[in-house]
Design a protein around this motif. Structure first.
Motif, mmCIF file in Angstrom:
data_model
loop_
_atom_site.group_PDB
_atom_site.id
_atom_site.type_symbol
_atom_site.label_atom_id
_atom_site.label_comp_id
_atom_site.label_asym_id
_atom_site.label_seq_id
_atom_site.Cartn_x
_atom_site.Cartn_y
_atom_site.Cartn_z
ATOM 1 N N LYS A 168 7.825 8.314 -0.203
ATOM 2 C CA LYS A 168 8.945 7.435 -0.514
ATOM 3 C C LYS A 168 10.067 7.842 0.418
ATOM 4 O O LYS A 168 10.135 8.978 0.886
ATOM 5 N N SER A 173 15.827 3.589 3.468
ATOM 6 C CA SER A 173 16.175 3.036 4.774
ATOM 7 C C SER A 173 17.617 3.426 5.095
ATOM 8 O O SER A 173 18.335 3.962 4.253
ATOM 9 N N ILE A 217 11.868 2.657 -0.063
ATOM 10 C CA ILE A 217 10.644 2.338 0.667
ATOM 11 C C ILE A 217 9.539 3.226 0.117
ATOM 12 O O ILE A 217 9.715 4.436 -0.001
ATOM 13 N N GLY A 261 5.339 3.809 0.812
ATOM 14 C CA GLY A 261 4.257 3.451 1.709
ATOM 15 C C GLY A 261 3.434 4.661 2.063
ATOM 16 O O GLY A 261 3.517 5.698 1.412
ATOM 17 N N VAL A 274 4.731 0.076 4.947
ATOM 18 C CA VAL A 274 5.469 -0.162 3.709
ATOM 19 C C VAL A 274 4.625 -0.997 2.748
ATOM 20 O O VAL A 274 4.122 -2.058 3.110
ATOM 21 N N SER A 283 9.167 -2.203 -1.338
ATOM 22 C CA SER A 283 10.524 -1.958 -0.859
ATOM 23 C C SER A 283 11.500 -2.897 -1.542
ATOM 24 O O SER A 283 11.130 -4.007 -1.949
ATOM 25 N N LEU A 317 10.185 -5.974 4.616
ATOM 26 C CA LEU A 317 9.539 -4.788 5.176
ATOM 27 C C LEU A 317 8.110 -4.605 4.659
ATOM 28 O O LEU A 317 7.307 -3.932 5.305
ATOM 29 N N VAL A 318 7.796 -5.188 3.504
ATOM 30 C CA VAL A 318 6.480 -4.992 2.896
ATOM 31 C C VAL A 318 5.387 -5.477 3.844
ATOM 32 O O VAL A 318 5.437 -6.588 4.362
ATOM 33 N N THR A 351 4.767 -1.785 9.515
ATOM 34 C CA THR A 351 4.818 -0.362 9.841
ATOM 35 C C THR A 351 6.134 -0.111 10.553
ATOM 36 O O THR A 351 6.422 -0.748 11.564
#
Length: 112
Positions: free
Chosen positions: A15, A18, A24, A26, A42, A45, A50-51, A54
């Motif tokens: 985790k 940002s 975040i 991932g 990710v 988020s 962002l999901v 990378t």
């Protein structure tokens, strides 16, 4: 790479925050010790865009998530869904093997 008293490895779940303070979650794709950056794919988020991407994150912003000790079928099924959503075939196969072993154990107990 050492991080939070643990060794960070490719595939570890992490985790981070940002630069804008968004959560975040991932897994580690790669890391660069010289540039002090970790590339994270990710999966969750606060910033929906962002999901699935990378992104690079500063190493000092990354925290390793503890390994989950799966204790029941529902937990494994949820993790299988996550493995499918993230495209992690190795993790999917590992979890599927655990689920099958659990089913075999239940069958052997019922047949005795």
């Amino acid at each position: 790479m050492s991080n939070n008293n643990s060794i960070l490895k490719i595939g570890d779940w992490i985790k981070a925050q940002s630069r804008d303070g968004e959560l975040i979650i991932g897994y580690v794709e790669s890391f660069d010790l010289l540039e002090e950056m970790t590339k994270v794919t990710v999966t969750t988020s606060d910033h929906q865009e962002l999901v699935g991407k990378t992104i690079p994150i500063m190493n000092n912003m990354v925290k390793i998530l503890p390994n989950s000790n799966v204790r029941n079928k529902e937990q494994i099924l949820n993790l299988i869904d996550l493995a499918l959503a993230t495209g992690d075939e190795d993790w999917f196969l590992e979890l599927s093997a655990k689920l099958n072993a659990m089913r075999e154990l239940v069958r052997s107990v019922k047949s005795h």
